[in-house]
Enzyme design. Structure first.
Site, PDB file in Angstrom:
ATOM      1  N   ILE A 233      44.768  42.891  39.049  1.00 49.11           N
ATOM      2  CA  ILE A 233      44.832  43.089  40.487  1.00 49.11           C
ATOM      3  C   ILE A 233      44.803  41.703  41.121  1.00 49.11           C
ATOM      4  O   ILE A 233      44.321  40.749  40.521  1.00 49.11           O
ATOM      5  CB  ILE A 233      43.694  43.990  41.028  1.00 49.11           C
ATOM      6  CG1 ILE A 233      42.314  43.502  40.590  1.00 49.11           C
ATOM      7  CG2 ILE A 233      43.919  45.435  40.629  1.00 49.11           C
ATOM      8  CD1 ILE A 233      41.163  44.348  41.127  1.00 49.11           C
ATOM      9  N   ASP A 234      45.353  41.610  42.329  1.00 49.13           N
ATOM     10  CA  ASP A 234      45.502  40.300  42.963  1.00 49.13           C
ATOM     11  C   ASP A 234      44.148  39.646  43.256  1.00 49.13           C
ATOM     12  O   ASP A 234      43.128  40.328  43.353  1.00 49.13           O
ATOM     13  CB  ASP A 234      46.289  40.436  44.271  1.00 49.13           C
ATOM     14  CG  ASP A 234      47.695  40.966  44.040  1.00 49.13           C
ATOM     15  OD1 ASP A 234      48.250  40.712  42.965  1.00 49.13           O
ATOM     16  OD2 ASP A 234      48.218  41.640  44.949  1.00 49.13           O
ATOM     17  N   LYS A 235      44.179  38.341  43.435  1.00 48.23           N
ATOM     18  CA  LYS A 235      42.967  37.560  43.692  1.00 48.23           C
ATOM     19  C   LYS A 235      42.118  38.172  44.810  1.00 48.23           C
ATOM     20  O   LYS A 235      40.905  38.343  44.661  1.00 48.23           O
ATOM     21  CB  LYS A 235      43.345  36.124  44.061  1.00 48.23           C
ATOM     22  CG  LYS A 235      42.165  35.258  44.475  1.00 48.23           C
ATOM     23  CD  LYS A 235      42.631  33.909  45.016  1.00 48.23           C
ATOM     24  CE  LYS A 235      41.459  33.102  45.554  1.00 48.23           C
ATOM     25  NZ  LYS A 235      41.878  31.835  46.193  1.00 48.23           N
TER      26      LYS A 235
ATOM     27  N   ARG B 248      51.175  46.241  48.559  1.00 49.56           N
ATOM     28  CA  ARG B 248      51.375  45.302  49.662  1.00 49.56           C
ATOM     29  C   ARG B 248      52.838  45.300  50.117  1.00 49.56           C
ATOM     30  O   ARG B 248      53.130  45.307  51.327  1.00 49.56           O
ATOM     31  CB  ARG B 248      50.935  43.907  49.237  1.00 49.56           C
ATOM     32  CG  ARG B 248      49.450  43.840  48.874  1.00 49.56           C
ATOM     33  CD  ARG B 248      49.107  42.569  48.119  1.00 49.56           C
ATOM     34  NE  ARG B 248      49.246  41.377  48.949  1.00 49.56           N
ATOM     35  CZ  ARG B 248      49.101  40.143  48.484  1.00 49.56           C
ATOM     36  NH1 ARG B 248      48.839  39.932  47.203  1.00 49.56           N
ATOM     37  NH2 ARG B 248      49.236  39.108  49.293  1.00 49.56           N
TER      38      ARG B 248
END
Length: 304
Positions: free
Chosen positions: A138-140, A238
């Protein structure tokens, strides 16, 4: 071992530069990286060396080799982890917002992998030295649940489940605008944005991607939603929410400048369910969003 790839140029790619074509087919690589491969004579067209500005012809056979990554000396780091479950095969962790999952250029320390290496010595090696145990990411600035494989047998099983779309993954998000309908499905292919290699976008020749969403609550100019992933592409939620005109609040890459003060996108991986790779029993975990997410919901409630 380096990876070897082959691609036949289609009519829609006729006249495109070789570096552009290869960059589109290698999601993890930038155009400058592809140009380095060409310069290092790792790319051939119809068996011949070419330059980066070579214009592809329909039917061209491109073969290329992705070199092994330079080995990184990963340091175990004593970083606190919020572990929801752990046994000898798998580990489920609640990743905090702001933490990168695995080392990459510019992020050699402070990652989830550095923390995992300190916490446990047994992680699967299938993804190599840089991503031990990492099955999905998962993204930062996305918080929430990740599963980690502690041996190769578990890793193979979890990856197979992801490919078969049997892993349950649901997210909470806050998006711009008031979504009129209660439920929706976004089915739109994703790939590198041809105008910005640092972004993903909906593109005709992208990879199949499906996101289901459900409205939890509407506020003035914002909506709190639940998203269920059918596929797990890079930046999928997103990009898909931006595509339908409801980008995520706080998203610096895909959202508007005027947004909530979130220090990154309002996205939280809330539920994770999968079949245990050894016992074959279904396991499912749930974790509430972090404080900054809850605080924004409370502010929106007061303002609406």
């Amino acid at each position: 071992m380096p990876e070897h790839h082959r691609h036949t140029v289609g009519p829609d790619e006729r006249g495109d530069r070789i570096d552009k074509v290869l960059a589109k087919r290698n999601e993890e690589a930038s155009r400058s990286q592809v140009q380095t491969w060409i310069k290092d004579e790792l790319v051939f067209v119809n068996g011949e060396k070419v330059k980066s500005n070579y214009k592809c012809q329909s039917g061209d056979e491109i073969t290329w080799e992705i070199p092994d990554a330079e080995p990184l000396e990963l340091e175990p780091e004593n970083i606190p982890l919020d572990i929801l479950y752990e046994d000898s095969d798998v580990l489920v962790v609640n990743k905090p917002k702001g933490m990168v999952v695995h080392p990459a250029a510019g992020h050699g320390t402070g990652t989830l992998v550095n923390a995992l290496l300190y916490h446990c010595k047994d992680l699967s090696g299938i993804n190599g030295v840089i991503r031990p145990g990492i099955v999905h990411r998962i993204d930062k600035d996305t918080s929430g649940l990740l599963m980690v494989a502690k041996n190769d047998k578990a890793h193979v099983s979890l990856v197979d489940q992801l490919k078969a779309k049997t892993v349950k993954r649901s997210y909470q998000a806050i998006v711009h605008g008031e979504i009129g309908h209660d439920y929706g499905t976004i089915d739109a292919p994703l790939g590198r944005d041809p105008n910005d290699r640092q972004k993903m976008a909906v593109v005709d020749d992208g990879r199949h991607a499906v996101t289901h969403f459900e409205v939890i609550k509407r506020f003035e100019n914002f909506t709190h939603i639940k998203c269920v992933l059918e596929t797990g592409r890079t930046h999928q939620i997103r990009v898909h929410m931006k595509y339908i005109g409801h980008p995520l609040a706080g998203d610096p890459k895909y959202g508007p400048r005027k947004t909530l003060d979130m220090d990154g996108q309002a996205l939280h991986a809330e539920v994770l369910g999968f079949e245990h790779p050894i016992t074959n029993k279904w396991v499912e975990f749930q974790v509430d969003p972090p404080n900054d997410f809850i605080e924004q919901l409370n502010l929106l409630e007061k303002m609406s």
